[in-house]
Design an enzyme around this catalytic site. Structure first.
Site, short mmCIF file in Angstrom:
data_model
loop_
_atom_site.label_atom_id
_atom_site.label_comp_id
_atom_site.label_asym_id
_atom_site.label_seq_id
_atom_site.Cartn_x
_atom_site.Cartn_y
_atom_site.Cartn_z
N PRO A 80 0.83 -1.21 0.00
CG PRO A 80 -0.55 -1.44 1.87
CD PRO A 80 0.64 -2.04 1.19
N GLY A 84 3.80 3.71 5.20
CA GLY A 84 4.89 3.35 6.12
C GLY A 84 5.51 2.01 5.82
N GLY A 86 7.27 1.29 2.88
CA GLY A 86 8.40 1.36 1.96
C GLY A 86 8.05 1.17 0.49
CB ALA A 89 12.36 2.12 -0.59
CB ALA A 90 9.42 -1.61 -3.03
CG ASP A 130 12.00 3.23 3.91
OD1 ASP A 130 12.24 2.95 5.10
OD2 ASP A 130 10.95 3.80 3.53
O1 PMV Z 1 7.05 5.62 5.93
P1 PMV Z 1 8.25 5.23 5.14
O2 PMV Z 1 8.16 3.87 4.58
O3 PMV Z 1 8.56 6.28 4.09
O4 PMV Z 1 9.50 5.22 6.18
C1 PMV Z 1 10.15 6.39 6.56
C2 PMV Z 1 11.22 6.17 7.61
C3 PMV Z 1 11.78 7.47 8.18
O5 PMV Z 1 12.71 7.13 9.20
C4 PMV Z 1 10.67 8.33 8.80
C5 PMV Z 1 12.48 8.31 7.11
C6 PMV Z 1 13.79 7.73 6.62
O6 PMV Z 1 14.17 8.06 5.50
O7 PMV Z 1 14.45 6.98 7.36
#
Ligand code: PMV
Length: 310
Positions: A80, A84, A86, A89-90, A130
């Site tokens: 999704p 939160g 990732g 990044a994927a 990530d």
């Molecule tokens: O919510 P996500 O999957 O974008 O994770 C972010 C993690 C953080 O620590 C808030 C940002 C980072 O780049 O580490």
């Protein structure tokens, strides 16, 4: 045509503090994003022109890797978005793998570096947690210095991280998703402002770093009670950094009677929470009774890979 996929991730301990160089622990999960790329007349995504900043991660990755000619991309994702887990990044790691795969074998370290630079550029600030998790798979530990199972070192401006793979024991984690999308960049920027202004925020960031190390030890020792308490403390500290959401608190509270501990995961502000439990059905039910979407995830050992064609 070339096709590649990469996993999503959960941050078990240390989000946000990791941006300031503190330790953190994450794990890849069995939800993947797949990108297919083939030569085309113009850059496009799922048949629509790819330009103008609507898909900043893909556009930045194409700029960085400079393919020979325009590409038609197709993206399918089980992760999704802005939750939160990732997803950006994927998708970035998958596209960079496609671009490398056109030329030959994959070099994970260079994909992890380039994917991090893309995230940093798009978000304005980021850690490599990530992008390295999406690239390498399994458990990933970020430390301030080089330790056992070292993978690579990533530096940008004044920040530096030592990335390690980390073999985690089996554990059951339920994810509770609020369905509220929150972009990472503004949340990270908000924590930076707080960090610059307030000593309490600086102390919270430092304590989260300690929690990551203590949490990892507890998980490795099989001491789930301590790991759970540390998750709860980590959640409270993230709230103090103003990245929480009332619905996340509700899901955490609903999970606690059936869990060792629970916390928000990833950037927060909506997105998702996780609970460490021996009773995944009860936790799932408790979260869903409060309007969330809950599911059990498994650890994914595979990072980014080229997929066979067809
Ligand atoms: O919510 P996500 O999957 O974008 O994770 C972010 C993690 C953080 O620590 C808030 C940002 C980072 O780049 O580490």
């Amino acid at each position: 045509m070339v096709s590649a996929s990469a996993p999503g991730k959960l941050i078990l301990f240390g989000e946000h503090a990791v941006v300031f160089g503190e330790p953190a622990l994450s794990v890849a999960i069995d939800l993947r994003t797949n990108v297919q790329a083939s030569p085309a007349e113009r850059d496009e995504l799922n048949g629509m022109p790819l330009a103008g900043g609507r898909y900043p991660y893909l556009e930045a990755a194409l700029r960085k890797a400079r393919p020979k000619g325009p590409l038609s991309l197709s993206v399918q994702s089980k992760i999704p978005q802005a939750s939160g887990m990732g997803s950006s990044a994927a998708v970035t790691a998958s596209l960079l793998a496609c671009l490398q795969g056109i030329k030959g074998a994959l070099d994970r370290e260079s994909i992890a570096r380039a994917a991090f630079e893309v995230e940093f550029e798009v978000q304005g600030r980021a850690s490599p947690i990530d992008t390295t998790t999406a690239t390498q798979g399994g458990g990933i530990l970020l430390l301030k210095e080089r330790g056992k199972d070292f993978l690579w070192r990533i530096e940008i401006e004044k920040s530096r991280w030592f990335l390690h793979s980390c073999r985690l024991p089996d554990m059951t984690v339920v994810v509770g998703s609020t369905g509220i999308e929150a972009s990472t960049g503004p949340l990270v920027a908000g924590v930076k402002r707080l960090f610059q202004r307030e000593e309490t925020a600086r102390r919270a960031v430092h304590r989260i770093g300690e929690i990551s190390l203590e949490g990892r030890k507890a998980l490795m020792d099989g001491d789930l009670y301590t790991a759970g308490e540390l998750m709860n403390e980590n959640h409270r500290l993230l709230n103090s950094l103003q990245v929480g959401h009332p619905l996340l608190d509700e899901f955490v509270e609903a999970s606690l009677p059936h869990s060792y501990g629970a916390k928000l995961t990833g950037a927060g502000g909506g997105g998702s929470m996780i609970a460490l439990t021996d009773w995944p059905d009860r936790v799932t039910e408790a979260i869903e009774a409060r309007g969330g979407r809950a599911f059990v995830v498994s650890t994914e050992p595979r990072g980014v890979i080229l997929e066979p064609e067809g």
